[in-house]
Write a protein that holds these residues in place. Structure first.
Motif, PDB file in Angstrom:
ATOM      1  N   UNK A 137      13.540  23.116  33.945  1.00 55.50           N
ATOM      2  CA  UNK A 137      12.547  23.279  32.875  1.00 55.50           C
ATOM      3  C   UNK A 137      12.860  24.506  32.025  1.00 55.50           C
ATOM      4  N   UNK A 138      13.389  25.570  32.645  1.00 58.59           N
ATOM      5  CA  UNK A 138      13.801  26.750  31.877  1.00 58.59           C
ATOM      6  C   UNK A 138      14.896  26.360  30.881  1.00 58.59           C
ATOM      7  N   UNK A 139      15.893  25.606  31.356  1.00 57.87           N
ATOM      8  CA  UNK A 139      16.989  25.179  30.489  1.00 57.87           C
ATOM      9  C   UNK A 139      16.499  24.244  29.386  1.00 57.87           C
ATOM     10  N   UNK A 140      15.589  23.329  29.721  1.00 58.17           N
ATOM     11  CA  UNK A 140      15.093  22.367  28.735  1.00 58.17           C
ATOM     12  C   UNK A 140      14.254  23.047  27.658  1.00 58.17           C
ATOM     13  N   UNK A 141      13.428  24.014  28.050  1.00 56.21           N
ATOM     14  CA  UNK A 141      12.619  24.724  27.049  1.00 56.21           C
ATOM     15  C   UNK A 141      13.527  25.512  26.119  1.00 56.21           C
ATOM     16  N   UNK A 142      14.562  26.133  26.666  1.00 59.51           N
ATOM     17  CA  UNK A 142      15.492  26.878  25.815  1.00 59.51           C
ATOM     18  C   UNK A 142      16.237  25.942  24.855  1.00 59.51           C
ATOM     19  N   UNK A 143      16.462  24.717  25.280  1.00 61.13           N
ATOM     20  CA  UNK A 143      17.163  23.759  24.425  1.00 61.13           C
ATOM     21  C   UNK A 143      16.236  23.202  23.351  1.00 61.13           C
ATOM     22  N   UNK A 144      15.007  22.823  23.737  1.00 66.50           N
ATOM     23  CA  UNK A 144      14.104  22.175  22.797  1.00 66.50           C
ATOM     24  C   UNK A 144      13.273  23.156  21.976  1.00 66.50           C
ATOM     25  N   UNK A 145      13.080  24.359  22.515  1.00 62.31           N
ATOM     26  CA  UNK A 145      12.249  25.348  21.818  1.00 62.31           C
ATOM     27  C   UNK A 145      12.865  26.732  22.009  1.00 62.31           C
ATOM     28  N   UNK A 146      13.998  27.008  21.337  1.00 66.26           N
ATOM     29  CA  UNK A 146      14.779  28.208  21.611  1.00 66.26           C
ATOM     30  C   UNK A 146      14.035  29.525  21.403  1.00 66.26           C
ATOM     31  N   UNK A 147      12.984  29.523  20.601  1.00 61.91           N
ATOM     32  CA  UNK A 147      12.265  30.771  20.356  1.00 61.91           C
ATOM     33  C   UNK A 147      11.174  31.082  21.361  1.00 61.91           C
ATOM     34  N   UNK A 148      11.013  30.229  22.364  1.00 58.30           N
ATOM     35  CA  UNK A 148       9.922  30.389  23.337  1.00 58.30           C
ATOM     36  C   UNK A 148      10.364  31.218  24.540  1.00 58.30           C
ATOM     37  N   UNK A 149       9.558  32.219  24.881  1.00 59.97           N
ATOM     38  CA  UNK A 149       9.780  32.956  26.124  1.00 59.97           C
ATOM     39  C   UNK A 149       9.239  32.120  27.285  1.00 59.97           C
ATOM     40  N   UNK A 150       9.964  32.104  28.396  1.00 65.38           N
ATOM     41  CA  UNK A 150       9.561  31.289  29.536  1.00 65.38           C
ATOM     42  C   UNK A 150       9.154  32.177  30.704  1.00 65.38           C
ATOM     43  N   UNK A 151       7.924  31.969  31.161  1.00 65.38           N
ATOM     44  CA  UNK A 151       7.423  32.620  32.377  1.00 65.38           C
ATOM     45  C   UNK A 151       7.207  31.547  33.426  1.00 65.38           C
ATOM     46  N   UNK A 152       7.711  31.777  34.631  1.00 62.76           N
ATOM     47  CA  UNK A 152       7.491  30.823  35.715  1.00 62.76           C
ATOM     48  C   UNK A 152       6.664  31.476  36.814  1.00 62.76           C
ATOM     49  N   UNK A 153       5.739  30.694  37.354  1.00 64.43           N
ATOM     50  CA  UNK A 153       4.905  31.113  38.485  1.00 64.43           C
ATOM     51  C   UNK A 153       5.266  30.199  39.642  1.00 64.43           C
ATOM     52  N   UNK A 154       6.045  30.715  40.583  1.00 66.94           N
ATOM     53  CA  UNK A 154       6.628  29.863  41.615  1.00 66.94           C
ATOM     54  C   UNK A 154       5.955  30.038  42.973  1.00 66.94           C
TER      55      UNK A 154
END
Length: 310
Positions: A137-154
């Motif tokens: 999902x980190x890779x997909x968000x960077x591909x589809x929405x490159x300007x979005x910062x990604x925070x994960x809660x694992x």
């Protein structure tokens, strides 16, 4: 033969019926409504996605969704653990949906999110598969929405080091893993969790990411209060987290989801939340969000900006 438990090891939870206590004014949130709220809800339904905002009965759902901020919950809507405070449904989950990360990323891009928060249920049946879903999902968000910062809660991935390393190597802007409560209450509040395991997760994530040429990633954790912990226990947890170089801490009020969940011990006052924030900042946290309605993802974008780290 299992060793006998000493009285000091036992956690006493008062289950006697209590008279309903009215919520204080500072705990009252506006009911969710508005066009943006309904559009986001429709988008999640159309893409067969879950949000922790709904599944965990978050009190801030109206405010956050109307600001186009949502926390997407992957890996289904059934958790393999039965934590005493959590409203997310429990049960045997379906097989992991490997197309889900792409749909989450599409939703993030469609909403134009600057800061996306992605979490999941516990999948103790497949820790490596769960970790890979976060990587994807980190890779997909960077591909589809490159300007979005990604925070994960694992989750803690049951301490499986390879699972943690996969997520750390994907380098989300913020890596969040919630400590949830004090060690004494883990047995009844955080079923399947281990306090030391969660501390190790946060410490190792910081250490492993520090070896990267880009330096350490931002680490974050959260705790809920009002389940019977003492103030000195909370401050002890804060010190343990500060020693592990955790950057961001969130502190919020426990609200009992139903009679099947742990009883609430008491409401903390705004002054007590302010005290906890002051003490935590003195210990070295870069940002502390402390208040009655605070949850892990509350004002997540502002948290990232205020640290100067993300």
């Amino acid at each position: 033969m299992a060793p006998l438990l000493q009285s000091a090891d036992l956690v006493q939870i008062d289950l006697t019926p209590r008279k309903p206590v009215a919520k204080p004014e500072w705990l009252k949130a506006r009911a969710p409504m508005g066009e943006t709220f309904h559009n986001l809800k429709k988008l999640a339904r159309d893409l067969n996605l879950h949000t922790v905002c709904e599944s965990a009965h978050c009190p801030n759902i109206g405010e956050c969704w109307n600001h186009k901020t949502a926390t997407f919950m992957m890996l289904g809507n059934l958790c393999t653990r039965r934590c005493g405070f959590c409203a997310v449904p429990k049960g045997k989950p379906e097989p992991i949906d490997h197309e889900e990360p792409s749909r989450v990323a599409y939703a993030v891009a469609s909403l134009g999110l600057k800061h996306a928060v992605i979490t999941s249920v516990n999948r103790d049946d497949d820790n490596l598969g769960a970790a890979q879903a976060f990587v994807n999902v980190i890779a997909e968000i960077r591909r589809q929405s490159p300007g979005t910062q990604v925070e994960v809660l694992t989750p803690d991935f049951q301490g499986v080091a390879e699972a943690r390393r996969l997520v750390v190597a994907a380098r989300p802007k913020i890596l969040n893993h919630n400590i949830e409560t004090v060690p004494r209450l883990y047995r009844v509040a955080k079923s399947g969790g281990r306090y030391e395991r969660s501390l190790e997760f946060l410490a190792e994530a910081k250490r492993e990411s520090s070896e990267h040429e880009l330096g350490p990633i931002v680490t974050k954790t959260g705790i809920i209060v009002g389940m019977g912990e003492e103030m000195h226990e909370l401050l002890g947890v804060f010190r343990d987290l500060a020693d592990r170089k955790v950057d961001i801490l969130t502190v919020g009020q426990y609200l009992r989801p139903s009679r099947d969940h742990l009883p609430m011990s008491r409401f903390y006052t705004p002054d007590e939340f302010a005290f906890l924030k002051h003490e935590a900042l003195q210990m070295g946290f870069r940002h502390v969000e402390s208040g009655p309605l605070v949850r892990s993802s509350y004002h997540a974008h502002e948290q990232a900006q205020s640290t100067g780290l993300a």
